[in-house]
Design a protein around this motif. Structure first.
Motif, PDB file in Angstrom:
ATOM      1  N   LEU A  22     -54.706  36.161 183.343  1.00  0.00           N
ATOM      2  CA  LEU A  22     -53.876  37.159 182.662  1.00  0.00           C
ATOM      3  C   LEU A  22     -52.493  37.218 183.305  1.00  0.00           C
ATOM      4  CD1 LEU A  22     -53.704  39.614 180.626  1.00  0.00           C
ATOM      5  CD2 LEU A  22     -54.257  41.010 182.613  1.00  0.00           C
ATOM      6  N   GLY A  23     -52.439  37.183 184.618  1.00  0.00           N
ATOM      7  CA  GLY A  23     -51.160  37.186 185.319  1.00  0.00           C
ATOM      8  C   GLY A  23     -50.333  35.955 184.999  1.00  0.00           C
ATOM      9  N   PHE A  24     -50.978  34.792 184.891  1.00  0.00           N
ATOM     10  CA  PHE A  24     -50.263  33.569 184.558  1.00  0.00           C
ATOM     11  C   PHE A  24     -49.711  33.616 183.139  1.00  0.00           C
ATOM     12  CE2 PHE A  24     -50.364  29.315 182.641  1.00  0.00           C
ATOM     13  CZ  PHE A  24     -49.328  28.746 183.359  1.00  0.00           C
ATOM     14  N   VAL A  25     -50.535  34.075 182.198  1.00  0.00           N
ATOM     15  CA  VAL A  25     -50.081  34.174 180.809  1.00  0.00           C
ATOM     16  C   VAL A  25     -48.927  35.161 180.703  1.00  0.00           C
ATOM     17  CG1 VAL A  25     -50.783  34.927 178.490  1.00  0.00           C
ATOM     18  CG2 VAL A  25     -52.271  33.436 179.826  1.00  0.00           C
ATOM     19  N   TRP A  26     -49.046  36.283 181.388  1.00  0.00           N
ATOM     20  CA  TRP A  26     -47.978  37.271 181.395  1.00  0.00           C
ATOM     21  C   TRP A  26     -46.689  36.671 181.962  1.00  0.00           C
ATOM     22  CZ3 TRP A  26     -48.176  42.374 184.693  1.00  0.00           C
ATOM     23  CH2 TRP A  26     -47.050  43.153 184.415  1.00  0.00           C
ATOM     24  N   LEU A  27     -46.794  35.935 183.064  1.00  0.00           N
ATOM     25  CA  LEU A  27     -45.620  35.302 183.661  1.00  0.00           C
ATOM     26  C   LEU A  27     -44.982  34.319 182.694  1.00  0.00           C
ATOM     27  CD1 LEU A  27     -43.717  34.627 186.037  1.00  0.00           C
ATOM     28  CD2 LEU A  27     -45.427  32.942 186.758  1.00  0.00           C
ATOM     29  N   ALA A  28     -45.783  33.497 182.039  1.00  0.00           N
ATOM     30  CA  ALA A  28     -45.243  32.498 181.114  1.00  0.00           C
ATOM     31  C   ALA A  28     -44.529  33.172 179.940  1.00  0.00           C
ATOM     32  CB  ALA A  28     -46.369  31.598 180.611  1.00  0.00           C
ATOM     33  N   ILE A  29     -45.158  34.183 179.360  1.00  0.00           N
ATOM     34  CA  ILE A  29     -44.549  34.873 178.226  1.00  0.00           C
ATOM     35  C   ILE A  29     -43.292  35.616 178.657  1.00  0.00           C
ATOM     36  CG2 ILE A  29     -44.896  36.763 176.572  1.00  0.00           C
ATOM     37  CD1 ILE A  29     -47.834  35.826 176.385  1.00  0.00           C
ATOM     38  N   ALA A  30     -43.343  36.277 179.807  1.00  0.00           N
ATOM     39  CA  ALA A  30     -42.177  37.027 180.294  1.00  0.00           C
ATOM     40  C   ALA A  30     -41.028  36.098 180.655  1.00  0.00           C
ATOM     41  CB  ALA A  30     -42.570  37.886 181.486  1.00  0.00           C
ATOM     42  N   ALA A  31     -41.329  34.923 181.201  1.00  0.00           N
ATOM     43  CA  ALA A  31     -40.273  33.965 181.544  1.00  0.00           C
ATOM     44  C   ALA A  31     -39.608  33.413 180.285  1.00  0.00           C
ATOM     45  CB  ALA A  31     -40.844  32.827 182.384  1.00  0.00           C
ATOM     46  N   ILE A  32     -40.403  33.129 179.276  1.00  0.00           N
ATOM     47  CA  ILE A  32     -39.840  32.669 178.003  1.00  0.00           C
ATOM     48  C   ILE A  32     -38.991  33.778 177.387  1.00  0.00           C
ATOM     49  CG2 ILE A  32     -40.419  31.991 175.632  1.00  0.00           C
ATOM     50  CD1 ILE A  32     -42.869  30.532 176.855  1.00  0.00           C
ATOM     51  N   GLY A  33     -39.504  34.997 177.418  1.00  0.00           N
ATOM     52  CA  GLY A  33     -38.731  36.128 176.904  1.00  0.00           C
ATOM     53  C   GLY A  33     -37.441  36.341 177.659  1.00  0.00           C
ATOM     54  N   ASP A  34     -37.476  36.160 178.970  1.00  0.00           N
ATOM     55  CA  ASP A  34     -36.269  36.314 179.774  1.00  0.00           C
ATOM     56  C   ASP A  34     -35.243  35.231 179.444  1.00  0.00           C
ATOM     57  OD1 ASP A  34     -34.910  37.770 181.935  1.00  0.00           O
ATOM     58  OD2 ASP A  34     -35.133  35.878 183.062  1.00  0.00           O
ATOM     59  N   ALA A  35     -35.717  34.023 179.180  1.00  0.00           N
ATOM     60  CA  ALA A  35     -34.811  32.934 178.814  1.00  0.00           C
ATOM     61  C   ALA A  35     -34.152  33.186 177.459  1.00  0.00           C
ATOM     62  CB  ALA A  35     -35.562  31.611 178.787  1.00  0.00           C
ATOM     63  N   VAL A  36     -34.876  33.848 176.564  1.00  0.00           N
ATOM     64  CA  VAL A  36     -34.346  34.152 175.241  1.00  0.00           C
ATOM     65  C   VAL A  36     -33.484  35.416 175.273  1.00  0.00           C
ATOM     66  CG1 VAL A  36     -35.032  34.713 172.862  1.00  0.00           C
ATOM     67  CG2 VAL A  36     -36.298  33.027 174.148  1.00  0.00           C
ATOM     68  N   GLY A  37     -33.695  36.246 176.277  1.00  0.00           N
ATOM     69  CA  GLY A  37     -32.933  37.481 176.400  1.00  0.00           C
ATOM     70  C   GLY A  37     -33.702  38.724 176.001  1.00  0.00           C
ATOM     71  N   VAL A  38     -35.024  38.601 175.870  1.00  0.00           N
ATOM     72  CA  VAL A  38     -35.878  39.724 175.509  1.00  0.00           C
ATOM     73  C   VAL A  38     -36.634  40.164 176.755  1.00  0.00           C
ATOM     74  CG1 VAL A  38     -37.801  40.471 174.055  1.00  0.00           C
ATOM     75  CG2 VAL A  38     -36.150  38.812 173.174  1.00  0.00           C
ATOM     76  N   ASN A  39     -36.639  41.457 177.039  1.00  0.00           N
ATOM     77  CA  ASN A  39     -37.337  41.984 178.209  1.00  0.00           C
ATOM     78  C   ASN A  39     -38.821  42.135 177.901  1.00  0.00           C
ATOM     79  OD1 ASN A  39     -38.107  43.169 180.569  1.00  0.00           O
ATOM     80  ND2 ASN A  39     -37.057  45.103 180.207  1.00  0.00           N
ATOM     81  N   LEU A  40     -39.629  41.286 178.508  1.00  0.00           N
ATOM     82  CA  LEU A  40     -41.081  41.347 178.312  1.00  0.00           C
ATOM     83  C   LEU A  40     -41.823  41.649 179.610  1.00  0.00           C
ATOM     84  CD1 LEU A  40     -41.585  38.362 175.849  1.00  0.00           C
ATOM     85  CD2 LEU A  40     -41.535  40.794 175.318  1.00  0.00           C
ATOM     86  N   GLY A  41     -41.154  42.246 180.577  1.00  0.00           N
ATOM     87  CA  GLY A  41     -41.820  42.698 181.778  1.00  0.00           C
ATOM     88  C   GLY A  41     -41.778  41.748 182.952  1.00  0.00           C
TER      89      GLY A  41
END
Length: 81
Positions: A22-41
């Protein structure tokens, strides 16, 4: 006694695997969101890295090693009985 300990250890390890995944999936999604400019935690994930995910990974590694050692010792010394 050994079987009860192994069952408990395996149950904890299964829960810990899901926490780490769960932590890995969260990190991957949040990193992609950060690259796009969306705050996902991603900032929250970084705050939880040291107190939650880092020990969870350590417990997972230690528990897997302990489970392997217990299985090896029981096969080596107690299987001939």
């Amino acid at each position: 006694m050994k079987d009860k300990l192994l069952n408990w250890l395996n149950m904890v390890l299964v829960a810990d695997v899901f926490l780490v995944l769960l932590g890995f999936v969260w990190l991957a999604i949040a990193a992609i969101g950060d690259a796009v400019g969306v705050n996902l935690g991603l900032d929250l994930w970084h705050k939880l890295w040291q107190p939650l995910f880092n020990p969870a990974i350590g417990i997972l590694m230690g528990g897997a090693i302990l489970s392997g050692i217990i299985s090896w010792v029981s096969r080596k010394f107690f299987s001939s009985q």
